[in-house]
Design an enzyme around this catalytic site. Structure first.
Site, short mmCIF file in Angstrom:
data_model
loop_
_atom_site.label_atom_id
_atom_site.label_comp_id
_atom_site.label_asym_id
_atom_site.label_seq_id
_atom_site.Cartn_x
_atom_site.Cartn_y
_atom_site.Cartn_z
CE LYS A 284 -3.89 -1.83 2.58
NZ LYS A 284 -4.83 -1.66 1.80
NE ARG A 358 -11.04 -9.39 -2.28
CZ ARG A 358 -11.31 -8.52 -3.10
NH1 ARG A 358 -11.57 -8.88 -4.24
NH2 ARG A 358 -11.70 -7.32 -2.77
N1 BES Z 1 -8.06 -3.69 4.48
C1 BES Z 1 -8.16 -3.36 3.14
C2 BES Z 1 -9.52 -2.48 3.03
C3 BES Z 1 -9.50 -1.13 3.70
C4 BES Z 1 -8.94 -0.24 3.21
C5 BES Z 1 -10.34 -1.02 4.57
C6 BES Z 1 -8.87 1.24 3.61
C7 BES Z 1 -10.36 0.29 5.27
C8 BES Z 1 -9.74 1.36 4.62
C9 BES Z 1 -8.17 -4.54 2.18
O1 BES Z 1 -7.59 -5.54 2.58
C10 BES Z 1 -7.69 -3.90 0.94
O2 BES Z 1 -6.61 -3.66 0.53
N2 BES Z 1 -8.54 -3.96 -0.12
C11 BES Z 1 -8.25 -3.54 -1.57
C12 BES Z 1 -8.85 -4.65 -2.45
C13 BES Z 1 -8.20 -4.40 -3.86
C14 BES Z 1 -6.78 -4.87 -3.68
C15 BES Z 1 -8.90 -5.29 -4.69
C16 BES Z 1 -8.79 -2.06 -1.40
O3 BES Z 1 -10.07 -1.93 -1.15
O4 BES Z 1 -8.25 -1.34 -2.20
MN MN Z 2 -5.70 -5.32 1.73
#
Ligand code: BES
Ligand code: MN
Ligand code: ZN
Length: 504
Positions: A284, A358
């Site tokens: 990230k 997931r």
């Molecule tokens: N934990 C994150 C989602 C999240 C991000 C929750 C910011 C709260 C605040 C999750 O694991 C994630 O990274 N999701 C990605 C999915 C994508 C890679 C398909 C997302 O939402 O960007």
């Molecule tokens: Mn994630």
């Protein structure tokens, strides 16, 4: 905290603070007129000054004159025709939250003006206000502070007095006690969730679950990597293997075999427990990455919820599964493009290691079914997309079949929590196809919120609902009723659902 329900006039109740709800634009007749008279016209003067506006959760702390409480706290709840259970809950929380840092040991709350507008009347209002006051007392700043610091902090509430016009005091008292227990459970979930990743590893989360099991006499099983490998939890292990802190699949169960056999429903609540989500190799950006210590809220919520259910109705059959991992980059990490075998036998192409929730939930749901779950609800900070779509005040929800989704939503209504349904659009299924395996974990960004649900749907065969708390799970800013950090949302819905299922 002591809880008292008193049939009395609000001006006769002894307390440090008397909280009164202001419904709509205040009209100073009846009891509100008498309160105004006893304050020497102070309330009407505040209204004239523009302090008692109908905007929800504006508040003022006034001198009390001939009212026995030492101070009067007004909290606006908005117009009567907008008054709903969630507003009543937040009214209670706003009252106590407003007093944070003040030297108030006893709080009296006048319930009468709210009771007419709410189905269920006084008992419902008492339950929601008591729960709100407990939730409103939650202070994340007591988490990491030195002892002396905490010792000089203003005292917490010793006594809550609920002021009602009369009627069945015992029923209202019972309802309020239930509200206190549900509020304490939510706060338990919140304080676990807010803890940082250097403090709470998957093993520490398992230790917290063991202490819940000890407190409430629940069955617990913590699956370590060797056994997860034997079982074939390939998705779960793929996420956990990049960290020095090994993953744990936490399984809690309440109710004995006899109680389970008496029902033809076994509910499993499954919560995402990513103790830190760096994104893994699909790392990230640095901006706000620190918030990803909150990525375990789902797990904390199901662990707290099974404890709350055990307090309210010991022996209620319920299964809680919390896959706990750290998603970290390193030479042991899963690489984008790695293909792994899920517990249900599907081959999964991990195209993005940041779509890790997931993966661990999929194996957790399959495992819940192996343990006999006939209905599943999962809770997860699954996507950033849900917070972009809905913000922090609403939880995105999916489910199939619709009848099961509707049942979860009626529990949500009782719990005074807000959800919005997202369609599981079959047309997007081909977007998740994988060249190398049966399915990929992340496709193109368009429609990614829907696709997250479509992926999860592949890993269960029984009725299932999915609650995405990526937005609603924590606040970035303090509001009138809750501080920044984990909100405890979905805890009450899960509790209501488990208790209703036990009666079905
Ligand atoms: N934990 C994150 C989602 C999240 C991000 C929750 C910011 C709260 C605040 C999750 O694991 C994630 O990274 N999701 C990605 C999915 C994508 C890679 C398909 C997302 O939402 O960007
Ligand atoms: Mn994630
Ligand atoms: Zn995540």
């Amino acid at each position: 905290m002591q809880l008292r329900v008193v049939p009395d006039q609000p001006w006769d109740v002894e307390a440090d603070v008397l909280a009164i709800p202001i419904v709509g634009e205040p009209v100073f007749d009846g009891p509100l007129g008498e309160l105004n008279r006893r304050t020497g016209g102070e309330l009407a003067a505040l209204a004239e000054f523009g302090e008692l506006r109908a905007k929800p959760f504006t508040s003022s702390l006034a001198a009390s004159g001939e009212v026995r409480a030492k101070r009067i706290l007004t909290i606006s709840v908005g117009p009567a025709d907008h008054l709903d259970r969630e507003t009543v809950l937040h009214f209670g929380a706003a009252a106590e939250h407003r007093l944070g840092g003040r030297h108030a040991r006893s709080l009296a709350v006048w319930l009468t003006p709210l009771a007419d507008a709410i189905d269920g009347g006084l008992s419902t209002v008492a339950e929601l206000v008591a729960r709100g006051v407990v939730e409103g007392s939650f202070d994340p700043k007591t988490l990491y502070r030195d002892r002396d610091d905490v010792a000089t902090a203003p005292p917490v509430l010793d006594e809550l007095v609920l002021v009602i016009p009369g009627g069945d005091t015992a029923a209202v008292q019972n309802a309020a006690e239930r509200g206190v227990i549900i509020g304490e459970g939510a706060n338990h979930a919140r304080s676990l969730s807010n803890r940082s990743a250097n403090d709470v590893s998957p093993e520490v989360l398992a230790e917290e679950a063991r202490s819940v099991a000890r407190d409430h006499d629940l069955w617990i099983d913590v699956i370590e990597p060797d056994r997860a490998r034997e079982l074939g939890m390939g998705m779960f292990l793929a996420v956990g293997k990049g960290s020095d802190n090994p993953p744990r699949m936490i399984v809690l169960r309440s109710g004995g075999e006899g109680e389970r056999d008496a029902l033809d429903r076994h509910l499993a609540i499954v919560g995402k427990g990513v103790c830190f989500d760096s994104g893994g190799i699909s790392i990230k950006p640095a901006d706000r990455m620190e918030e990803m210590k909150m990525d375990k809220i789902g797990a904390c919520t199901v662990i707290a919820a099974i404890g709350t259910v055990a307090r309210l109705a010991p022996g209620t059959p319920l299964l809680a599964v919390a896959p706990a991992v750290e998603n970290m980059p390193g030479s042991h990490s899963t690489r984008p493009g790695d293909v792994v075998r899920a517990l249900n036998g599907k081959w999964v192409d991990i195209t993005n290691t940041d779509a890790e929730g997931r993966l661990i939930l999929g194996d957790a749901m399959t495992y819940a079914e192996r343990l006999g779950a006939t209905h599943i609800v999962d809770v997860a900070t699954l996507t950033g997309a849900v917070s972009r779509a809905f913000g922090h005040l609403i939880t995105g929800a999916f489910g199939t079949p619709q009848a099961w989704y509707d049942e979860v939503m009626s529990a949500a209504d009782r719990a005074a929590e807000r959800y919005w349904q997202i369609p599981l659009l079959d047309d997007y299924v081909p977007d998740m196809d994988s060249w190398y395996g049966d399915i990929q974990n992340s496709g193109a960004a368009e429609g990614s919120l829907i696709k997250s649900g479509l992926f999860l749907r592949e890993f269960r065969t029984v009725p299932w609902a999915h609650l995405d708390i990526g937005g609603s799970g924590y606040f970035r800013k303090t509001t009138a009723w809750a501080p920044r950090g984990a909100t405890g949302v979905t805890h009450a819905t899960l509790v209501e659902l488990a208790l209703a299922g036990a009666k079905a």
